[in-house]
Design a protein around this motif. Sequence first.
Motif, PDB file in Angstrom:
ATOM      1  N   GLY A   1      -3.159   9.380  -1.249  1.00 48.02           N
ATOM      2  CA  GLY A   1      -2.481  10.106  -0.355  1.00 48.02           C
ATOM      3  C   GLY A   1      -2.057   9.588   0.581  1.00 48.02           C
ATOM      4  O   GLY A   1      -1.824  10.069   1.742  1.00 48.02           O
ATOM      5  N   ASP A   2      -1.822   8.051   0.868  1.00 45.83           N
ATOM      6  CA  ASP A   2      -1.263   7.490   1.804  1.00 45.83           C
ATOM      7  C   ASP A   2      -0.026   6.821   1.906  1.00 45.83           C
ATOM      8  O   ASP A   2      -0.100   5.619   1.201  1.00 45.83           O
ATOM      9  N   PRO A   3       1.013   7.485   1.780  1.00 45.31           N
ATOM     10  CA  PRO A   3       2.504   6.775   1.536  1.00 45.31           C
ATOM     11  C   PRO A   3       2.790   5.612   2.304  1.00 45.31           C
ATOM     12  O   PRO A   3       3.179   4.435   2.107  1.00 45.31           O
ATOM     13  N   GLY A   4       2.057   5.630   3.685  1.00 48.84           N
ATOM     14  CA  GLY A   4       2.412   4.478   4.583  1.00 48.84           C
ATOM     15  C   GLY A   4       1.488   3.062   4.144  1.00 48.84           C
ATOM     16  O   GLY A   4       2.179   2.050   4.045  1.00 48.84           O
ATOM     17  N   LEU A   5       0.402   3.433   3.608  1.00 53.91           N
ATOM     18  CA  LEU A   5      -0.296   2.201   3.277  1.00 53.91           C
ATOM     19  C   LEU A   5       0.259   1.844   1.868  1.00 53.91           C
ATOM     20  O   LEU A   5       0.434   0.616   1.505  1.00 53.91           O
ATOM     21  N   GLY A   6       0.744   2.791   0.997  1.00 53.40           N
ATOM     22  CA  GLY A   6       1.189   2.249  -0.112  1.00 53.40           C
ATOM     23  C   GLY A   6       2.288   1.433  -0.041  1.00 53.40           C
ATOM     24  O   GLY A   6       2.778   0.332  -0.750  1.00 53.40           O
ATOM     25  N   MET A   7       3.506   1.834   0.903  1.00 55.66           N
ATOM     26  CA  MET A   7       4.601   1.017   1.320  1.00 55.66           C
ATOM     27  C   MET A   7       4.376  -0.089   1.759  1.00 55.66           C
ATOM     28  O   MET A   7       4.981  -1.126   1.640  1.00 55.66           O
ATOM     29  N   ALA A   8       3.204  -0.252   2.645  1.00 57.00           N
ATOM     30  CA  ALA A   8       2.798  -1.276   3.081  1.00 57.00           C
ATOM     31  C   ALA A   8       2.481  -2.491   2.218  1.00 57.00           C
ATOM     32  O   ALA A   8       2.577  -3.629   2.494  1.00 57.00           O
ATOM     33  N   THR A   9       1.771  -1.949   1.212  1.00 58.74           N
ATOM     34  CA  THR A   9       1.219  -2.923   0.029  1.00 58.74           C
ATOM     35  C   THR A   9       2.369  -3.530  -0.583  1.00 58.74           C
ATOM     36  O   THR A   9       2.486  -4.873  -0.940  1.00 58.74           O
ATOM     37  N   VAL A  10       3.553  -2.704  -1.034  1.00 59.23           N
ATOM     38  CA  VAL A  10       4.677  -3.253  -1.509  1.00 59.23           C
ATOM     39  C   VAL A  10       5.378  -4.302  -0.670  1.00 59.23           C
ATOM     40  O   VAL A  10       5.905  -5.350  -1.248  1.00 59.23           O
ATOM     41  N   LEU A  11       5.550  -3.848   0.459  1.00 56.98           N
ATOM     42  CA  LEU A  11       6.239  -4.781   1.501  1.00 56.98           C
ATOM     43  C   LEU A  11       5.578  -6.198   1.373  1.00 56.98           C
ATOM     44  O   LEU A  11       6.042  -6.807   1.803  1.00 56.98           O
ATOM     45  N   THR A  12       4.446  -6.365   1.309  1.00 57.72           N
ATOM     46  CA  THR A  12       3.938  -7.604   1.471  1.00 57.72           C
ATOM     47  C   THR A  12       4.060  -8.647   0.487  1.00 57.72           C
ATOM     48  O   THR A  12       3.874  -9.736   0.590  1.00 57.72           O
ATOM     49  N   ALA A  13       4.919  -8.012  -0.579  1.00 55.41           N
ATOM     50  CA  ALA A  13       5.604  -8.922  -1.769  1.00 55.41           C
ATOM     51  C   ALA A  13       6.933  -9.527  -1.066  1.00 55.41           C
ATOM     52  O   ALA A  13       7.200 -10.473  -1.792  1.00 55.41           O
ATOM     53  N   LEU A  14       7.329  -8.981   0.127  1.00 54.99           N
ATOM     54  CA  LEU A  14       8.645  -9.519   0.401  1.00 54.99           C
ATOM     55  C   LEU A  14       8.585 -11.178   0.906  1.00 54.99           C
ATOM     56  O   LEU A  14       9.752 -11.621   0.387  1.00 54.99           O
ATOM     57  N   PRO A  15       7.653 -11.655   1.470  1.00 56.90           N
ATOM     58  CA  PRO A  15       7.782 -13.039   1.515  1.00 56.90           C
ATOM     59  C   PRO A  15       7.767 -13.875   0.294  1.00 56.90           C
ATOM     60  O   PRO A  15       8.104 -14.889   0.318  1.00 56.90           O
ATOM     61  N   LEU A  16       7.483 -13.220  -0.955  1.00 59.11           N
ATOM     62  CA  LEU A  16       7.765 -13.919  -2.006  1.00 59.11           C
ATOM     63  C   LEU A  16       8.976 -13.499  -2.696  1.00 59.11           C
ATOM     64  O   LEU A  16       9.796 -14.404  -3.438  1.00 59.11           O
ATOM     65  N   LEU A  17       9.326 -12.386  -2.561  1.00 56.54           N
ATOM     66  CA  LEU A  17      10.879 -11.950  -3.153  1.00 56.54           C
ATOM     67  C   LEU A  17      11.897 -12.474  -2.581  1.00 56.54           C
ATOM     68  O   LEU A  17      12.935 -12.773  -3.224  1.00 56.54           O
ATOM     69  N   ILE A  18      12.035 -12.343  -0.969  1.00 56.31           N
ATOM     70  CA  ILE A  18      13.172 -12.807  -0.600  1.00 56.31           C
ATOM     71  C   ILE A  18      13.456 -14.364  -0.718  1.00 56.31           C
ATOM     72  O   ILE A  18      14.712 -14.355  -0.982  1.00 56.31           O
ATOM     73  N   PRO A  19      12.537 -15.144  -0.702  1.00 55.99           N
ATOM     74  CA  PRO A  19      12.985 -16.530  -1.318  1.00 55.99           C
ATOM     75  C   PRO A  19      13.749 -16.543  -2.394  1.00 55.99           C
ATOM     76  O   PRO A  19      14.568 -17.339  -2.845  1.00 55.99           O
ATOM     77  N   LEU A  20      12.904 -15.769  -3.482  1.00 55.87           N
ATOM     78  CA  LEU A  20      13.305 -15.792  -4.985  1.00 55.87           C
ATOM     79  C   LEU A  20      14.682 -15.405  -4.776  1.00 55.87           C
ATOM     80  O   LEU A  20      15.782 -15.934  -5.534  1.00 55.87           O
ATOM     81  N   VAL A  21      15.235 -14.215  -4.282  1.00 54.35           N
ATOM     82  CA  VAL A  21      16.719 -13.520  -4.261  1.00 54.35           C
ATOM     83  C   VAL A  21      17.563 -14.806  -3.424  1.00 54.35           C
ATOM     84  O   VAL A  21      18.695 -14.858  -3.984  1.00 54.35           O
ATOM     85  N   ILE A  22      17.194 -15.575  -2.554  1.00 57.57           N
ATOM     86  CA  ILE A  22      18.071 -16.320  -1.999  1.00 57.57           C
ATOM     87  C   ILE A  22      18.398 -17.535  -2.908  1.00 57.57           C
ATOM     88  O   ILE A  22      19.707 -18.014  -2.995  1.00 57.57           O
ATOM     89  N   LEU A  23      17.302 -17.999  -3.472  1.00 61.97           N
ATOM     90  CA  LEU A  23      17.420 -19.182  -4.405  1.00 61.97           C
ATOM     91  C   LEU A  23      18.317 -18.812  -5.492  1.00 61.97           C
ATOM     92  O   LEU A  23      19.082 -19.591  -6.239  1.00 61.97           O
ATOM     93  N   LEU A  24      18.199 -17.395  -6.063  1.00 60.07           N
ATOM     94  CA  LEU A  24      19.007 -16.959  -7.215  1.00 60.07           C
ATOM     95  C   LEU A  24      20.293 -17.159  -6.914  1.00 60.07           C
ATOM     96  O   LEU A  24      21.215 -17.510  -7.667  1.00 60.07           O
ATOM     97  N   MET A  25      20.692 -16.611  -5.678  1.00 64.69           N
ATOM     98  CA  MET A  25      22.008 -16.555  -5.359  1.00 64.69           C
ATOM     99  C   MET A  25      22.638 -17.827  -5.273  1.00 64.69           C
ATOM    100  O   MET A  25      23.697 -17.967  -5.518  1.00 64.69           O
ATOM    101  N   ARG A  26      21.920 -18.937  -4.312  1.00 58.48           N
ATOM    102  CA  ARG A  26      22.499 -20.202  -4.515  1.00 58.48           C
ATOM    103  C   ARG A  26      22.759 -20.704  -5.792  1.00 58.48           C
ATOM    104  O   ARG A  26      23.653 -21.362  -6.067  1.00 58.48           O
TER     105      ARG A  26
END
Length: 302
Positions: free
Chosen positions: A268-293
């Motif tokens: 019952g903690d949406p903020g904690l759940g969203m923080a958990t998912v957002l910690t994947a951004l350091p891996l997701l953003i480079p993948l998206v950039i490399l994919l576009m290139r």
Amino acid sequence: MAVTTTIDSPAAATNTTPLARRRRTFGADRLWALAFVTPYIAIFVAFVIYPIGYGLWLGSDPASYRALFGDPVYPRTVVNTLLYLLFGVNLKLLLALLLSGFFMRKGWWTKILLLVFMLPWAVPALPSYLSINWMLNGQWGLINNFIWLVAQVDGPPWLDSPGLALGSVIYGHIWKWLPFWTLIFLAGRMAVSRELYEAADVDGASPVQKFMHVTLPLMAGMYLVCTMLSTIWALGDFNAVRFISGGGPALSMHVLATLGIRNAFELGDPGLGMATVLTALPLLIPLVILLMRQLRRSEVTI
């Protein structure tokens, strides 16, 4: 008294009248274009922009990250996510590349096998993963019952051991998505000119040499794009872990996607759940950039 005479110029009339007509036509076209585009913009804002913005706002509280990093389940979840991506994605794509060569064989039986092979991908994910969960049950599952009937020994606790549970989830992910990527690589192989293989046959190249020196170099760009795209999809995969192992045993088999759902809804903690998912951004953003290139440099079309 001076008399002013106005002489109408046909050229001037000819030049101004079509211009005014074009302006009126373009103005009407803009209004129609705006009328048709407005519903799509509204839907995009309501179902894409707003949820993303609201999620980022939920995950912006530093207290949520302090609670997350203090959770003993989180480090194990990060390791599980990396292992899931490493083995699930790479084994799946390697097998898909090899199987695509098998399905290049001529014959009606190959086409029938390909049709049967595509069934796991065509079946909905939820009943597929639930079936795997039932088959791997340690007490009355199909696999352990078969082991008992054949060898009169108890089967391994597939979902009660962290290592076996991780392997079971990776197996389920590969079983579900292997046909899809095999079909993608099969289409890529069909785009390779047959003349190159015929020239390799004239030079006396073996099947392994043709694969290493003809197929692999020509499909390297496509393989790289598929790897990055599959990694992005697998990073947000919730179904395999949730419906095969349920995150167990003892919360030891969560990945970031399932832990985020648990923190948001079960705790019952949406903020904690969203923080958990957002910690994947350091891996997701480079993948998206490399994919576009890679897509800019490559002529691969998926």
